[in-house]
Design an enzyme around this catalytic site. Structure first.
Site, PDB file in Angstrom:
ATOM      1  N   SER A   1       1.058  -1.147   0.052  1.00  0.00           N
ATOM      2  CA  SER A   1       0.121  -0.060  -0.249  1.00  0.00           C
ATOM      3  C   SER A   1       0.905   1.241   0.112  1.00  0.00           C
ATOM      4  O   SER A   1       0.227   2.516  -0.172  1.00  0.00           O
ATOM      5  CB  SER A   1      -0.910   0.057   1.316  1.00  0.00           C
ATOM      6  OG  SER A   1      -0.208   0.059   2.582  1.00  0.00           O
TER       7      SER A   1
ATOM      8  N   LYS B   1      -5.706   4.855   8.688  1.00  0.00           N
ATOM      9  CA  LYS B   1      -4.635   5.555   8.160  1.00  0.00           C
ATOM     10  C   LYS B   1      -4.855   6.912   8.021  1.00  0.00           C
ATOM     11  O   LYS B   1      -3.895   7.847   8.073  1.00  0.00           O
ATOM     12  CB  LYS B   1      -4.622   5.055   6.732  1.00  0.00           C
ATOM     13  CG  LYS B   1      -3.688   3.753   6.530  1.00  0.00           C
ATOM     14  CD  LYS B   1      -3.595   3.137   5.308  1.00  0.00           C
ATOM     15  CE  LYS B   1      -2.795   1.733   5.293  1.00  0.00           C
ATOM     16  NZ  LYS B   1      -2.560   1.278   3.922  1.00  0.00           N
TER      17      LYS B   1
END
EC number: 3.4.21.53
Length: 365
Positions: free
Chosen positions: A261, A306
């Site tokens: 990611s 996140k």
């Protein structure tokens, strides 16, 4: 004196008097023992869930353990400013870090925690070592792809060949193709990019034979290779992998972070170092998203965590994959602007706009 003697004899005969536990104290002791046993059991018994929380946030222009995250040699580089952070998720669960009942209960009261079935994140029968190996492999691939995308976007050439990495036992191609073969062309189309293979094979009817030229031991070999049908697509039954010749050396030190990611943010940071001027204009960006060789930004997991981690680290803007925007609904921290992106080119464009002070009309989640 006689009375004293009798008292001494009585004490010697019956011993000192002992004070017994009162019933109330017995109950309290029993309750305490039960609580201790219950807490111990809650920490030992495991629940088949995965718990996601905000993980560390790392500025790619910074350092990890005293070493730069990004170093480039063999090409001209330029000063940068601001931050380009990659974000991570701290995850408990799976074969490596099974979740106890106590952890599960605690997570229910944690605003930033997300509780999912373990099966959403881990395959059954996979060991902790295998999970770690997969995460490491995905990060390695993400770094390599980020380098390719950034170098090419900065104007540097990155030659590429496509090699046969694996041949299935029941491959339609039989023994015609061998591991290590370099695919030169398919149906007279030169193969110089990984995505070119998909484009050419997308035009092939399943079951048809394909004219191929491969380089084997330094010599070109011409083949007529049969294909099979895989969900309506023509396939050879092989695995392929790209091999690149890099015009510059790009070293990335990401510590023990795994998974794919960070790809998009790594590619942006490399591009920023290789091009004149500060891409961010001194602004603080964080983000996430996989990156493919053709620059497509792909989906990730844990966007909610996140976002929280990025804001805590001081980020002002967050680049999120367009395909994951639904995860952001209702979870965007105050002071953080989320911008959706679907490609590397779009990411560069929106960062430049923000750097220039154009903060209205941005594609948001």
């Amino acid at each position: 004196m006689g009375g004293t003697a009798v008292a001494e004899d009585d004490a010697q005969q019956h011993g000192p008097r002992r004070a017994g536990l009162r019933p109330r104290n017995v109950v309290l002791l029993a309750v305490g023992i039960v609580i201790v046993i219950a807490v111990a059991l809650l920490n030992v018994i495991h629940v088949p869930v995965a718990i996601l929380r905000p993980g560390p946030v790392q500025n790619i222009f910074g350092e990890i353990n005293g070493k730069p995250v990004l170093q480039i040699s063999g090409a001209k580089t330029y000063p940068t400013s601001g931050t380009l952070d990659f974000t991570t998720v701290s995850m408990a669960g799976g074969p490596q870090y099974p979740v106890s009942v106590m952890e599960w209960i605690g997570a229910k009261f944690d605003h930033d925690a997300e509780i999912d079935p373990a099966s959403m994140w881990f395959q059954s029968g996979v060991s902790g070592k295998q999970v770690q190996q997969q995460n490491t492999s995905e990060m390695t691939d993400a770094q390599q792809t980020a380098k390719v995308v950034a170098l090419r976007a900065s104007g540097l050439k990155v030659p590429e060949v496509i090699k046969v990495a694996m041949v299935a036992d029941n491959a339609a191609s039989g023994k015609l193709l061998k591991v290590g073969d370099v695919i030169v062309s398919i149906n007279k189309t030169a193969i110089d990019r990984l995505d070119t293979v998909a484009q050419v094979m997308g035009k092939v009817k399943p079951g048809a034979k394909v004219a191929m030229v491969v380089s084997r031991n330094g010599e070109d070999v011409r083949l007529s290779v049969p294909t099979a049908d895989n969900s309506g697509r023509a396939v050879f039954g092989i695995g392929i992998t790209p091999s690149y010749t890099f015009p510059a050396k790009v070293n990335l030190n990401v510590g023990d972070v795994g998974g794919p990611s960070a790809g998009t943010m790594l590619s942006l940071a490399i591009y920023d170092k290789l091009t004149p001027g500060s891409l961010t204009g001194g602004k603080k960006f964080a983000g996430t998203g996989t990156i493919s060789e053709d620059g497509v930004v792909g989906p990730i997991g844990g966007l909610r965590q996140k976002l929280a981690g990025a804001r805590s680290a001081g980020a002002q803007y967050f680049l999120a994959p367009a395909s994951d925007c639904s995860q952001a609904k209702g979870h965007v921290p105050a002071g953080l602007t989320v911008i959706k992106i679907s490609s590397f080119g779009q990411a560069v464009s929106v960062v430049k706009k923000v750097a220039a002070g154009q903060t209205t009309g941005l594609p948001g989640c």
